[in-house]
Enzyme design. Structure first.
Site, PDB file in Angstrom:
ATOM      1  N   TYR A  53      26.512 -27.218   2.023  1.00  0.00           N
ATOM      2  CA  TYR A  53      27.158 -27.291   3.336  1.00  0.00           C
ATOM      3  C   TYR A  53      27.282 -28.735   3.797  1.00  0.00           C
ATOM      4  CZ  TYR A  53      27.074 -22.271   3.637  1.00  0.00           C
ATOM      5  OH  TYR A  53      27.311 -20.942   3.382  1.00  0.00           O
ATOM      6  N   ASP A 108      36.104 -35.347   8.367  1.00  0.00           N
ATOM      7  CA  ASP A 108      36.897 -34.879   9.493  1.00  0.00           C
ATOM      8  C   ASP A 108      36.375 -35.515  10.780  1.00  0.00           C
ATOM      9  OD1 ASP A 108      34.502 -33.163   9.034  1.00  0.00           O
ATOM     10  OD2 ASP A 108      35.168 -32.202  10.878  1.00  0.00           O
ATOM     11  N   ASN A 125      27.504 -34.030  11.926  1.00  0.00           N
ATOM     12  CA  ASN A 125      26.227 -33.680  11.293  1.00  0.00           C
ATOM     13  C   ASN A 125      26.141 -34.086   9.836  1.00  0.00           C
ATOM     14  OD1 ASN A 125      24.980 -32.599  13.598  1.00  0.00           O
ATOM     15  ND2 ASN A 125      26.028 -30.644  13.336  1.00  0.00           N
ATOM     16  N   HIS A 162      37.431 -28.706   8.869  1.00  0.00           N
ATOM     17  CA  HIS A 162      36.128 -29.316   8.547  1.00  0.00           C
ATOM     18  C   HIS A 162      36.146 -29.928   7.148  1.00  0.00           C
ATOM     19  CE1 HIS A 162      32.362 -30.195  10.234  1.00  0.00           C
ATOM     20  NE2 HIS A 162      31.667 -29.131   9.896  1.00  0.00           N
ATOM     21  N   ASN A 187      26.721 -30.171   6.484  1.00  0.00           N
ATOM     22  CA  ASN A 187      25.599 -30.697   7.256  1.00  0.00           C
ATOM     23  C   ASN A 187      24.454 -31.180   6.377  1.00  0.00           C
ATOM     24  OD1 ASN A 187      27.146 -29.922   9.410  1.00  0.00           O
ATOM     25  ND2 ASN A 187      25.781 -28.311  10.121  1.00  0.00           N
TER      26      ASN A 187
END
Length: 196
Positions: A84, A110, A132, A37, A86
């Protein structure tokens, strides 16, 4: 490979000459370092090191403690791993807005839908493919940025729990080597084409 003359030395007023901002997005905690990620951060670091005539570290960003920056002439590298993935838009868009409307933005991220190591540069306005982090950036900024996708492959099982475990797991050494030796030259060529 990219040619050094494309990178001009930074000096007084360097921010006014800034043409391109390359932003890598990923997750913050140490356990996510070198995870699939965080492939965008890995590629960002490789690009920065390749384009530097001498090692140049990231510096804390005055406008956000969650972002580190490194400027190489007309290129700005932003390492966004203080929140994060997202929530990438929440962190990075206020900084992009400070850079002004003339700066071209590239987000390095990614990509599950690409085989391991494959690099794809996609134009502004193209699909975010369910990512996201890109969705959050688009929600807050619009879709006027390039996407530099780093393929991480996909597990055979498609259920969400298996996919989540897969993207949050670390790259094995042999996969890291593929990113560094096979993916990086392609990514550099894409950057070179944009800078021209």
């Amino acid at each position: 490979m990219i040619t050094r003359p494309l990178i001009r030395s930074a000096g007084p007023g360097a921010l006014r000459r800034l043409s391109t901002c390359i932003t890598g997005i990923g997750n913050p905690e140490p356990q996510y370092a070198f995870s699939r990620h965080n492939a965008g951060l890995l590629m960002l670091d490789l690009l920065k090191d390749q384009l530097s005539n001498s090692p140049k570290p990231y510096m804390p960003c005055n406008a956000s403690k969650k972002v580190k920056r490194c400027q190489l002439g007309e290129l700005m590298f932003l390492r966004v791993d203080g929140d994060y993935i997202n929530l990438s838009g929440k962190t990075v868009v206020p900084l992009w807005n400070k850079l002004g409307s003339d700066v071209r933005h590239i987000v390095v991220h990614d990509e599950l839908s690409l085989p391991l190591g494959k690099i794809q540069l996609r134009k502004p306005g193209t699909s975010v493919r369910g990512h996201n982090g890109l969705k959050d950036i688009t929600k807050r900024f619009g879709d006027g940025f390039y996407r530099l996708a780093v393929g991480v492959g996909r597990p055979n099982e498609r259920d969400s729990e298996t996919v989540a475990r897969y993207v949050l797991s670390k790259f094995p050494k042999e996969e890291m080597a593929i990113i560094a030796t096979q993916s990086l030259p392609t990514a550099l060529n894409h950057i070179e084409t944009l800078l021209k």
